[in-house]
Design an enzyme around this catalytic site. Structure first.
Site, mmCIF file in Angstrom:
data_model
loop_
_atom_site.group_PDB
_atom_site.id
_atom_site.type_symbol
_atom_site.label_atom_id
_atom_site.label_comp_id
_atom_site.label_asym_id
_atom_site.label_seq_id
_atom_site.Cartn_x
_atom_site.Cartn_y
_atom_site.Cartn_z
ATOM 1 N N THR A 15 -1.482 -0.697 7.460
ATOM 2 C CA THR A 15 -0.420 -0.229 8.354
ATOM 3 C C THR A 15 0.454 -1.366 8.849
ATOM 4 O OG1 THR A 15 -1.771 1.649 9.068
ATOM 5 C CG2 THR A 15 0.021 0.978 10.527
ATOM 6 N N ASP A 90 -8.520 1.719 8.391
ATOM 7 C CA ASP A 90 -9.433 2.801 8.022
ATOM 8 C C ASP A 90 -10.794 2.282 7.578
ATOM 9 O OD1 ASP A 90 -7.534 4.649 8.630
ATOM 10 O OD2 ASP A 90 -7.125 5.283 6.579
#
Length: 307
Positions: A15, A90
């Protein structure tokens, strides 16, 4: 002029390097140099190694092994004081633990990333990256193993977990865990260890199916302090591969004290190995690494129970 500490930056995407495209999807497209433009660390010399640009949810254990090896290779240079790994959130806790197991070096390896994309109105990536660089350059970080710098926190990799999907301080430390072994293995490519989620009324179907699919080991995401029911205990008893019991509860030491036919005590009696500190994702990483290193049952037990 005093010598500036050297920190090597290994980028893998995530991200922190993502922006939203015309189709509305966010993808990791920023280069390492673009990431560095957003931070100021004049008192540190930075070296950059672009290892990849992916969403961390798509990583395999072999991919994570490659990331750990890239960080380890940077430490072959004695002038490097520490390494920062830029990673998606994640699976950051899994990759960081794999680095902890793989890298036998006192110099810090610090993982960081972001919850918000680079084009977010209030991106958190620059502050996290700067904090990670400073932590990697700090002599006080030596000997602490792999670390996660995120949301104003500097956490040990072992036991860390992502506790929020939408808050800037997205990671927390688990219960303090004993030192984990440094392990040597050839490759994790092709290794399969499955996580089986338990729930009220679960049976042994997940355990049986994992073995039928070729699992070398199984981690149970059990209830409470590592509890299940008699049907799960019977499946563990007939299992042909190592079974490690963890829990869906995110923090607290797990103690196999309950009986009654399906508690943690009964699972250990049936042959399961109790994970006292690591939750399912990190327990899977440790079990896979131990199996790849040729560890026997007693060595696996000691690693998980903290003996």
């Amino acid at each position: 002029m005093p010598h500036r500490p050297i920190v090597s930056l290994v980028t893998t995407g995530g991200t922190i390097a993502s922006v939203r495209g015309e189709d509305g999807a966010s993808r990791p497209v920023l280069s390492p140099r673009e990431l560095l433009r957003a931070i100021e660390v004049d008192d540190v010399e930075l070296r950059v190694r672009e290892h990849g640009a992916v969403d961390s949810s798509s990583l395999s254990l072999a991919d994570m092994e490659g990331i750990a090896d890239a960080a380890r290779q940077e430490l072959w240079d004695p002038e490097v004081g520490g390494v920062v790994v830029v990673h998606g959130t994640d699976t950051m806790e899994e990759s960081a633990l794999l680095a902890e197991l793989r890298i036998d070096d006192a110099r810090p390896v610090v993982f960081t990333g972001a919850q918000f994309t680079a084009d977010h109105p209030d991106p958190d990536g620059p502050a996290n990256l700067r904090a990670a660089v400073l932590a990697a350059a700090d002599p006080a970080s030596r000997g602490r193993g792999a670390l996660i710098a995120f949301g104003g926190r500097l956490l040990p990799a072992a036991g860390a977990y992502k506790h929020s999907a939408d808050r800037a301080d997205g990671f927390r430390a688990g219960s303090p865990a004993p030192a984990l072994p440094r392990l040597a293995w050839d490759s994790l490519e092709g290794r399969r260890v499955d996580i089986v989620a338990l729930y009220p009324g679960a049976d042994g179907a997940g355990i049986d199916a994992a073995q039928a699919a070729g699992s070398e080991g199984i981690v149970l995401a059990a209830l409470g302090s590592g509890n299940a029911n008699p049907r799960v205990v019977e499946a563990v008893r007939r299992a042909r591969v190592p079974v490690v019991t963890s829990s869906r509860v995110p923090t607290g030491r797990l103690v196999p004290s309950y009986g009654g036919g399906g508690g943690g005590f009964d699972l250990v009696e049936a042959g399961a190995i109790h994970s006292s500190y690591l939750r399912p994702g990190q327990a899977r990483v440790l079990l896979t690494a131990l199996l790849a290193a040729g560890a026997g049952r007693e060595e696996i037990r000691r690693a998980f129970e903290g003996d």
